[in-house]
Design a protein around this motif. Structure first.
Motif, short mmCIF file in Angstrom:
data_model
loop_
_atom_site.label_atom_id
_atom_site.label_comp_id
_atom_site.label_asym_id
_atom_site.label_seq_id
_atom_site.Cartn_x
_atom_site.Cartn_y
_atom_site.Cartn_z
N LEU A 196 15.18 69.03 -55.54
CA LEU A 196 16.01 69.84 -56.43
C LEU A 196 17.28 70.31 -55.73
N TRP A 197 17.16 70.66 -54.45
CA TRP A 197 18.35 71.05 -53.69
C TRP A 197 19.29 69.85 -53.52
N LEU A 198 18.74 68.65 -53.36
CA LEU A 198 19.55 67.44 -53.25
C LEU A 198 20.33 67.20 -54.54
N LEU A 199 19.66 67.33 -55.69
CA LEU A 199 20.33 67.17 -56.97
C LEU A 199 21.39 68.25 -57.18
N PHE A 200 21.09 69.48 -56.72
CA PHE A 200 22.04 70.58 -56.82
C PHE A 200 23.32 70.27 -56.04
N SER A 201 23.16 69.85 -54.79
CA SER A 201 24.34 69.60 -53.97
C SER A 201 25.11 68.37 -54.45
N ALA A 202 24.42 67.33 -54.86
CA ALA A 202 25.10 66.14 -55.38
C ALA A 202 25.83 66.47 -56.69
N GLY A 203 25.22 67.29 -57.53
CA GLY A 203 25.88 67.68 -58.78
C GLY A 203 27.10 68.55 -58.53
N GLY A 204 27.01 69.43 -57.55
CA GLY A 204 28.17 70.25 -57.21
C GLY A 204 29.32 69.41 -56.70
N MET A 205 29.01 68.43 -55.86
CA MET A 205 30.05 67.55 -55.33
C MET A 205 30.65 66.70 -56.43
N ALA A 206 29.82 66.12 -57.27
CA ALA A 206 30.34 65.27 -58.35
C ALA A 206 31.19 66.08 -59.33
N SER A 207 30.73 67.27 -59.65
CA SER A 207 31.49 68.12 -60.57
C SER A 207 32.81 68.56 -59.95
N ALA A 208 32.77 68.92 -58.68
CA ALA A 208 33.99 69.39 -58.03
C ALA A 208 35.01 68.28 -57.82
N MET A 209 34.56 67.07 -57.63
CA MET A 209 35.49 65.97 -57.36
C MET A 209 36.01 65.30 -58.63
N LEU A 210 35.18 65.14 -59.64
CA LEU A 210 35.57 64.35 -60.81
C LEU A 210 35.97 65.16 -62.03
N MET A 211 35.31 66.27 -62.27
CA MET A 211 35.58 67.03 -63.50
C MET A 211 37.00 67.58 -63.57
N PRO A 212 37.58 68.14 -62.50
CA PRO A 212 38.96 68.63 -62.63
C PRO A 212 39.95 67.54 -63.02
N ALA A 213 39.79 66.35 -62.46
CA ALA A 213 40.70 65.25 -62.81
C ALA A 213 40.52 64.85 -64.27
N LEU A 214 39.28 64.74 -64.72
CA LEU A 214 39.04 64.37 -66.11
C LEU A 214 39.56 65.44 -67.07
#
Length: 119
Positions: free
Chosen positions: A13-31
């Motif tokens: 769950l911590w792995l999914l949390f950190s991967a989700g934070g990274m994906a959201s921080a890197m891709l969502m602002p651009a989109l």
């Protein structure tokens, strides 16, 4: 006979949390910038319908969008769970909170998969 030790699911769950934070921080602002500001305000020329449909029907694009949706939902679930634990001090409702948070993330992932891959 030696009973196997039960492994906790918390590291996953911590792995999914950190991967989700990274994906959201890197891709969502651009989109959000592109489709929420730049295109509607006319700062850049919008892509044609055929071009956008061609990009979105590519299997790799669909896989990336599904991954971003899934990881963002699990990031939300883990963050919301610990917000309830630390902010509201409701540790006694552990099973109910886990079912709500992670169940919601799983249902949201299934809905995102249906929308992305089937529709």
């Amino acid at each position: 006979m030696v009973m196997p030790r039960k492994r906790p699911i918390e590291p996953l769950l911590w792995l999914l949390f950190s991967a989700g934070g990274m994906a959201s921080a890197m891709l969502m602002p651009a989109l959000l910038f592109l489709f929420g500001l730049a295109i509607p305000l006319g700062w850049i020329t919008p892509p044609s319908y055929e071009h956008l449909r061609g990009v979105l029907t590519h299997p790799l694009t669909r896989l990336v969008l599904f991954g971003v949706c899934m990881l963002s939902l699990f990031h939300w679930a883990h963050r919301f769970k610990y917000t309830l634990y630390d902010g509201l001090q409701v540790q006694h409702l552990n099973e109910l909170i886990n079912a709500f948070c992670y169940g919601g993330a799983i249902i949201g992932t299934l809905v995102a998969g249906y929308v992305i891959f089937v529709l």
